[in-house]
Design a protein around this motif. Structure first.
Motif, short mmCIF file in Angstrom:
data_model
loop_
_atom_site.label_atom_id
_atom_site.label_comp_id
_atom_site.label_asym_id
_atom_site.label_seq_id
_atom_site.Cartn_x
_atom_site.Cartn_y
_atom_site.Cartn_z
N THR A 69 1.10 -0.78 0.04
CA THR A 69 -0.07 0.23 0.33
C THR A 69 0.53 1.18 0.11
O THR A 69 1.53 1.64 0.82
CB THR A 69 -0.96 0.31 1.16
OG1 THR A 69 -0.46 -1.52 2.00
CG2 THR A 69 -2.28 0.89 1.32
N ASP A 70 0.66 1.96 -1.39
CA ASP A 70 1.09 3.21 -1.10
C ASP A 70 0.14 4.71 -0.92
O ASP A 70 -0.44 5.19 -1.69
CB ASP A 70 1.91 3.63 -1.50
CG ASP A 70 3.13 5.33 -1.57
OD1 ASP A 70 2.16 5.57 -0.28
OD2 ASP A 70 3.63 5.77 -1.73
N LEU A 71 -0.86 4.09 0.18
CA LEU A 71 -2.55 5.24 0.29
C LEU A 71 -2.07 6.59 0.00
O LEU A 71 -2.71 6.82 -1.02
CB LEU A 71 -3.05 5.28 1.97
CG LEU A 71 -4.23 5.03 1.63
CD1 LEU A 71 -5.16 4.01 0.86
CD2 LEU A 71 -5.10 4.62 3.39
N ALA A 72 -1.03 7.04 0.48
CA ALA A 72 -1.15 8.51 0.45
C ALA A 72 -0.31 8.91 -0.76
O ALA A 72 -1.30 9.51 -1.85
CB ALA A 72 0.28 9.04 1.35
N ALA A 73 0.21 8.23 -2.04
CA ALA A 73 1.09 8.17 -2.81
C ALA A 73 -0.84 8.18 -4.31
O ALA A 73 -1.71 9.11 -4.71
CB ALA A 73 1.15 7.59 -3.48
N VAL A 74 -1.42 7.17 -4.20
CA VAL A 74 -2.49 6.67 -4.47
C VAL A 74 -4.15 7.91 -4.32
O VAL A 74 -4.52 8.04 -5.71
CB VAL A 74 -3.10 5.47 -3.79
CG1 VAL A 74 -4.93 4.80 -4.26
CG2 VAL A 74 -2.91 3.96 -3.99
N LEU A 75 -3.73 8.57 -2.72
CA LEU A 75 -4.64 9.70 -2.42
C LEU A 75 -4.54 11.00 -3.89
O LEU A 75 -5.34 11.47 -4.26
CB LEU A 75 -4.84 9.51 -1.08
CG LEU A 75 -5.68 8.56 -0.35
CD1 LEU A 75 -5.59 8.95 1.48
CD2 LEU A 75 -6.81 8.27 -0.59
N ILE B 170 -1.28 9.43 5.42
CA ILE B 170 -2.95 8.67 5.05
C ILE B 170 -3.52 10.66 5.45
O ILE B 170 -4.23 11.15 4.52
CB ILE B 170 -2.93 7.57 5.75
CG1 ILE B 170 -2.38 6.59 4.97
CG2 ILE B 170 -4.54 7.39 5.83
CD1 ILE B 170 -2.06 5.62 6.03
N LEU B 171 -2.94 10.39 6.33
CA LEU B 171 -3.39 11.74 7.48
C LEU B 171 -3.59 13.12 6.53
O LEU B 171 -4.19 13.89 6.41
CB LEU B 171 -2.99 12.43 8.41
CG LEU B 171 -4.72 11.49 10.11
CD1 LEU B 171 -3.33 11.99 11.53
CD2 LEU B 171 -5.70 12.36 9.74
N GLU B 172 -2.54 13.16 6.24
CA GLU B 172 -2.04 13.90 5.30
C GLU B 172 -2.84 14.92 4.29
O GLU B 172 -3.44 15.42 3.69
CB GLU B 172 -0.39 14.62 5.24
CG GLU B 172 0.08 15.33 6.32
CD GLU B 172 1.37 15.31 6.43
OE1 GLU B 172 1.87 15.50 5.52
OE2 GLU B 172 2.44 16.18 7.56
N GLN C 201 -6.44 14.96 4.96
CA GLN C 201 -6.25 16.83 5.39
C GLN C 201 -6.51 17.44 3.76
O GLN C 201 -7.06 18.73 3.86
CB GLN C 201 -5.57 17.09 5.73
CG GLN C 201 -5.91 17.33 6.86
CD GLN C 201 -4.76 16.94 8.26
OE1 GLN C 201 -3.72 17.31 7.92
NE2 GLN C 201 -4.75 16.99 9.50
N VAL C 202 -5.43 17.03 2.83
CA VAL C 202 -5.60 17.35 1.65
C VAL C 202 -6.63 17.45 0.68
O VAL C 202 -7.35 18.87 0.29
CB VAL C 202 -3.97 17.32 0.44
CG1 VAL C 202 -4.42 17.71 -0.82
CG2 VAL C 202 -3.10 17.65 1.28
N LEU C 203 -7.58 16.54 0.15
CA LEU C 203 -8.22 16.13 -0.48
C LEU C 203 -9.67 17.37 0.95
O LEU C 203 -10.73 18.03 -0.39
CB LEU C 203 -8.65 14.78 -0.03
CG LEU C 203 -8.03 13.79 -0.96
CD1 LEU C 203 -8.51 12.72 -0.33
CD2 LEU C 203 -8.29 13.75 -2.28
N ALA D 28 -6.79 11.91 -6.01
CA ALA D 28 -6.98 13.67 -6.37
C ALA D 28 -6.99 14.04 -7.05
O ALA D 28 -7.98 15.20 -7.62
CB ALA D 28 -6.57 14.21 -4.80
N GLY D 29 -5.69 13.97 -8.38
CA GLY D 29 -5.74 14.29 -9.39
C GLY D 29 -6.73 14.12 -10.34
O GLY D 29 -6.96 14.85 -11.16
#
Lengths: 294, 948
Positions: free
Chosen positions: A162-168, A194-196, A199-201, A172-173
């Motif tokens: 998992t690289d949740l942050a990257a996927v998110l 993940i949290l960050e 929050q960006v989303l 988002a893009g």
């Protein structure tokens, strides 16, 4: 549909995803402020009345026939774009103390949420991912879209990191409009990033729901004796006496959960934890009411 | 530094590695377990490393150390006090001095063995512990060294030392440790060995120290060296002994001599203890004594004439120490010194004059009250008397001394006679001129003392006179003696003033002339002058004066000696001295002795009567030789605290080795072992942890402890609640026990959604006889038809369940006014609670506001206006609903409500749902809402802005 059977669908019929308060660019918030004034538009369908709806849209004829309130909805209303982000990484294939793997639970949740959204006549898209996006179904309001989602989820097998942050970030893009993003994952990994990312989303005016799917084993670590833990996502195993680390693990787990809870609360993101030992249809109403409170 | 008494056991020390071996042997193969994500686990593992790893290693170390300590404790380690170099220390030579006490107190017998026998055995045991390499000296001692030549020397080998020890025989002399220790230290001073010791085999009685012992006892021993170990064998008995201390002859009242016997007892009192007197090997007297005081005396009459030689022995009944139960005596009853009273006038001794009392004391027809015989003469008749027959002359009330009397007295006094002038009624300053050469004071004019304070006081210098030991002036009230008139005495050079008047003028003056002594009393005995003669002090005054003049003591005639002290017999010039005599000792053997220069000297070695034959006129002369009792040898009490290191007889070997080679550290090792055991128990204690359903639960140490306590106290309750989660428990009975099978999940979902109660998603179905009944505080019994009647056991169980905290929800789902279920309920509840009825719960009941504020109960079909219930102990334990609350929940498979609510419709259904929740809340919280205990808390929270 293979994931949701008739009983589950029947149960879902009693549930409702109440999104009135969410300022999304979709069916409910934009309806009255849209450029297309009034109700001269083409009638689309009826929707069950919910407290808060304008009374003038009530269809009295239907009420006279059904003894239930329905409001009329029109074509011009913008529909909400909802994206279901389902984690299909290796860790989701884990089954510990629960009756089924987390993946089964997660895709049932995904389908349920998808069904609920679609029943609101909103568009639903599906993104499955591990370290990168695996499959993406664009948002659509067609009921047949549900079948596609079902197919996609059934065919997907959990695996990979998992690289949740990257996927998110990637998701988002890809999501152009302001949308509702329902994240279904075990949220295991780098919790901070993940949290960050969530929050960006949120900062980009998206609505985000987070549904964390966990196995009871991941909470309790109710194993005994020396154990060689082999991660589903990483290669390097960890050997330890469970009794020695259990306390510390539970504390770590609590810490993480507190952090998620606090972080998501701060970002006004509804956050629900689903353990696989409790059927999803028991847990879902609580989460939905939480969502409606936000 | 360390040595071991059982060094062989140290081979077991590798056993200490057993825990490590066991750990390696039983090292379990780790199971392979797949886990979703190791991030948290790794963090936890890293975090628990310091504490848990350390705990494991400490545990392993503690277990190894425990075994090591056990082995060490059995090996009995010794810590060297000297702090010298390493090694076990036993290969070095030891220089030992063994001193055996052979004083007569060692004859104390216990269990048929004398203390000397035991001491010898102890000494031999100590000798056995020494090796041929060691040097040893054995010396017997009493108040001196009893060895050959009186010196202590190293024995050539251990066998010789053993022989010397066996040779030690009981002696008859007292004990003196200091002398023996001096010899021991002197010998060890010259030795270069690192381990030097003195073993004292004695009774350790305090008399051996002659009162010198104390913390600074070592200072009394020359050559004291603290590096020399000083040991002694302890006695654990409490010695008891009775002893005769001394016997003295004295004149009892009436002139008959008697033997005053002092005796002493140590230990328990002994009633009716025989004391017998033997005279010339014949028992002549016997007396029963009550020996209770520490020291006392008694008197035995001596039926014998003055001047006669008497010898024999006194015997106390034998006890454990027999040596001091016999006392030998030999003496001649002293004859009374004769005193001549020369009166100054014809009526001087008549009634009414002071001289009368002098006559009464010295000339009483029944015998003199004082040990003196007296004659009376006047200044004329004295000329016909031979003054040398008298030891003293008293001149009483002479107005003046005739010159011829003076010239008669002068040679008498010069040759050793005593003169006492009671001076008064002088005719003038020249009245005593014929005696002026003799008198220690010039007698001046008489003067009246009436103006001054009466009374006399002794001169401080006169108090220490040897004769004064018989009494003290302080025994009498001298200030009450009134002296009204006295002659002024002017003491001469060298004179001693014995008494003064209160003005400080001398009243009684003593002095010497030639070999004799002279006393002057400055007053008369007449009452016009003084009332001394009628005062109690008069006899003492007279005795004192006469004793001073005659130098007479009862002790003069003793022929008594101590063991070790030479018997000396000197023949005076008037006697015919033999060239040789034969001496018969107490053992009956006779041996000849030479008389050298009219003097015989013989040193006796044993107590008893020594009879000398062949002396003057062929008469036997007896010499009594006694044990030395002045040293308090009879007192066998041990010295506490003893300055020695003590060897206990039953662990002599161990104690000896411990003292010699160091302090045994076994206690410390055992203490360490205990500590390690405690540490091990603490480290290995089980860590309680419950499966925690909520992530928010505290899992700190306190939480674990509380959980442990909770587990220990109410395990059932904990399990029943499935942690802190609500369990829907439904009663299963033969028949239609489950009219709405899925309602529970609806209710639980509602409860979980609306409230913060955590629920167990599955229900528990039990019969009333199920063991888990008492683990289920919330019980639902629903039915349409009547359940079978309960038997006695079920009724009892249900009653017990309800009265001990359970809650029962009875649900009649029939929806009719009279259903079989309703009849069954009323019948059964009467059985369970004969005293309580089902009563309607009014709108004020807390069940209407436990969560939702309700006005009515609702239900599928309204049959009854309100719920009914049974109160027990201030709590509604049974809630009975007839409106089919459950029916309002029932849904079909597609999630639509199954049954219609009549007559209220959906509103009524909503009320029913709320009521159900209220019932659950009531079962969980009781009267919490009506008590309103939560209100201040909520208000406070609102005030702080914690709650929106």
């Amino acid at each position: 549909m293979r994931i949701l059977d008739a009983l589950a669908l029947a149960k879902l019929n009693n549930l409702r995803l109440d999104l009135r308060r969410h300022r999304v660019d979709g069916a409910f918030s934009g309806r009255h402020r849209s450029a297309h004034f009034g109700f001269s538009q083409e009638f689309a369908h009826h929707r069950q009345y919910a407290p808060g709806d304008e009374i003038k849209f009530l269809d009295w004829k239907v009420y006279a026939r059904k003894d239930r309130f329905f409001v009329k909805q029109f074509q011009e209303d913008k529909s909400l774009q909802t994206y279901l982000l389902v984690d299909a990484s290796g860790s989701m294939g884990y089954r510990g103390a629960g009756p089924s793997p987390k993946w089964d639970y997660a895709r049932a949740l995904a389908m349920a949420m998808g069904y609920l959204v679609m029943r609101q006549d909103d568009a639903v898209g599906l993104v499955t991912f591990d370290s990168k996006t695996r499959a993406m179904l664009p948002a659509s309001r067609k009921l047949t879209h549900l079948e596609l989602m079902d197919k996609s989820l059934v065919e997907a097998k959990p695996g990979g990191d998992t690289d949740l942050a990257a996927v998110l970030r990637a998701a988002a893009g890809a999501i152009s409009r302001r949308a509702l993003i329902i994240l279904i994952s075990d949220l295991l990994g780098d919790s901070k990033s993940i949290l960050e990312t969530v929050q960006v989303l949120r900062a980009r005016k998206n609505e985000v729901f987070v549904m964390q799917v966990l196995d009871p084993m991941e909470r309790d670590l109710s194993l005994e004796g020396p154990v060689r833990f082999e991660g589903l996502e990483e290669a390097e195993p960890l050997r330890c006496e469970v009794e020695l680390v259990r306390e510390a693990y539970r504390e770590e787990f609590d810490k993480q959960e507190r952090m998620y809870r606090g972080g998501f609360h701060g970002a006004a993101v509804p956050y629900g934890v689903f353990y696989t030992d409790v059927p999803w249809d028991v847990m879902l109403p609580g989460f939905l009411s939480l969502c409606s409170r936000f | 530094m360390f040595s071991f008494l059982n060094p062989g056991l140290l081979w077991a020390l590798p056993l200490a590695s057993a825990p490590i071996l066991l750990h390696l042997l039983f090292l379990r193969r780790a199971r392979r377990v797949e886990f979703s994500d190791l991030t948290l686990l790794r963090a936890a593992y890293r975090r628990s490393l310091p504490s848990s790893r350390l705990r494991q290693w400490l545990l392993l170390a503690a277990r190894c150390l425990i075994i090591a300590c056990l082995v060490l404790a059995f090996a009995r380690p010794l810590v060297q006090s000297g702090g010298a170099s390493g090694g076990t220390g036993r290969e070095e030579a030891v220089n030992a001095v063994i001193l055996v006490d052979v004083s007569y107190s060692m004859g104390y017998e216990t269990g048929g063995k004398s203390r000397l026998d035991l001491a010898r055995a102890h000494g031999l045991a100590v000798l056995k512990l020494l090796r041929p390499l060691d040097k040893v000296a054995v010396g017997a001692f009493s108040d001196r060294l009893e060895t050959q030549g009186g010196t202590l020397e190293w024995a050539p080998d251990l066998a010789a030392a053993q022989a010397a020890l066996r040779r030690a025989q009981p002696g008859s002399r007292p004990t003196d440790f200091v002398a023996a220790l001096r010899a021991g230290y002197g010998l060890l001073k010259t030795s270069q060995a690192r381990r030097r010791l003195i073993v004292l085999l004695s009774d350790n009685a305090s008399h051996g120290w002659r009162g010198e012992v104390g913390v600074r006892w070592a200072e009394s021993v020359p050559d004291y060296d603290p590096s020399i170990q000083l040991m002694t064998v302890d006695w654990d008995d409490r010695p008891a002994n009775a002893a005769l201390l001394s016997a003295a002859v004295r004149h009892a009242g009436g002139g008959a001599p008697e033997l005053s016997v002092r005796y002493a007892v140590q230990g328990p009192a002994r009633p009716n203890w025989e004391l017998s007197r033997w005279q010339n090997d014949r028992r002549v007297d016997q007396k029963l004594l009550n020996l209770s005081e520490r020291e006392a005396s008694t008197a035995l009459p001596l039926r014998t004439a003055s001047g006669e030689a008497v010898w024999g022995r006194l015997e106390l009944r034998r006890d454990a120490l027999a040596a001091d139960d016999a006392l030998f005596y030999s003496y001649r009853v002293p004859s009374r010194p004769k005193v001549l009273i020369v009166r100054g006038g014809p009526r001087t001794l008549d009634v009414g004059r002071g001289g009368y009392f002098l006559k009464k004391i010295l000339l009483d027809p029944r015998g003199s009250l004082l040990p003196y015989a007296a004659d009376v003469a006047d200044s004329v008749s004295v000329k016909g008397l031979r003054l040398s027959d008298y030891r003293a002359v008293i001149l009483l009330d002479f107005r003046s001394i005739p010159p011829d009397l003076g010239s008669q007295l002068e040679p008498y006094v010069r040759a050793g006679g005593g003169l006492w002038l009671i001076a008064a009624r002088t005719d003038g300053p020249e009245a005593y001129r014929p005696l002026s050469k003799l008198l220690p004071a010039r007698v001046g004019e008489a003067f009246d003392l009436s103006g001054a304070s009466p009374g006399v006081k002794p001169d401080p210098a006169a108090q220490d006179d040897a004769q004064a030991a018989r009494f003290s002036w302080r025994d009498f009230e001298l200030q009450n003696v009134s002296v009204r008139r006295a002659a002024l005495l002017e003491p001469a050079q060298g004179a001693r003033i014995l008494l003064r008047d209160y003005a400080g003028r001398p009243l009684w003056v003593s002095g010497r002339y030639g070999e004799g002594r002279v006393l002057v009393w400055g007053s008369s005995l007449d009452f016009t002058w003084t009332d001394l003669a009628v005062k109690p002090v008069f006899a003492a005054w007279l005795d004192y004066g006469l004793g001073l003049l005659t130098a007479f003591t009862d002790l003069r005639e003793w022929r008594s000696f101590k063991v070790g002290q030479p018997i000396v017999r000197e023949w005076s010039a008037s006697e015919a001295a033999p060239a040789a005599v034969r001496m018969r000792g107490p053992d009956g053997r006779t041996f000849p002795l030479q008389v050298v220069r009219r003097r015989l000297e013989y040193v006796p070695q044993a107590p008893g009567i020594y009879l000398m034959e062949g002396g003057a006129a062929g008469a036997e002369e007896a010499f009594a030789v006694n044990l030395d009792r002045d040293s308090g040898e009879w007192d066998l009490r041990p010295l506490i605290p003893s300055p020695f290191q003590r060897l206990r007889p039953d662990s002599l070997t161990a104690d000896f080795l411990r003292i010699l080679y160091g302090r045994e550290a076994r206690d410390w090792v055992l203490a360490l072992l205990l500590f390690l055991l405690a540490a091990e128990a603490w480290l290995a204690r089980p860590r309680f942890s419950m499966p925690v359903p909520s992530g928010r639960a505290t899992r700190g140490a306190a939480g674990a402890l509380a959980a442990a306590a909770l587990l220990a106290l109410v395990p059932a309750a904990v399990r029943a609640q499935e942690g802190d989660r609500f369990v829907w428990t439904q009663v299963k009975y033969p028949g239609d026990w489950d009219p709405y099978p899925s309602v529970y999940s609806e209710v639980l979902g509602f409860v979980g959604t609306v409230t913060s109660i955590l629920v167990v998603p599955n229900r528990r179905s039990i019969s009333l006889k199920d063991v888990s009944l008492f683990e289920s505080p919330f019980l639902v019994l629903a039915g349409r038809a009547a359940p079978p009647n309960l038997d006695d056991a079920e009724i009892a169980r249900l009653r017990s369940y309800l009265t001990s905290g359970g809650f029962l929800w009875l649900e009649d789902v029939s929806g009719s006014r009279s259903s079989p279920y309703d009849r069954w309920v009323r019948h059964t509840m009467k059985l369970i609670f004969p005293d309580s009825d089902l009563t309607p719960l009014g709108s004020e009941h807390v069940i209407y506001k436990t969560f939702f504020l309700m006005r009515s109960a609702g239900g599928r079909a309204i049959v009854s206006g309100s719920l009914e219930g049974i109160d027990w102990g201030g709590r509604t334990v049974v809630v009975y609903d007839r409106n089919d609350l459950m029916g309002a929940w029932a849904k079909d498979a597609l999630g639509h409500f199954l049954l219609e609510c009549v007559p209220g419709g959906e509103q009524q259904r909503m009320t029913a749902r709320k009521m159900t929740l209220n019932i659950v809340m009531y079962a969980l919280t009781g009267s919490y809402k009506s008590d309103a205990v939560h209100q201040p808390f909520l208000l406070e929270k609102m005030r702080l802005g914690l709650t929106p």
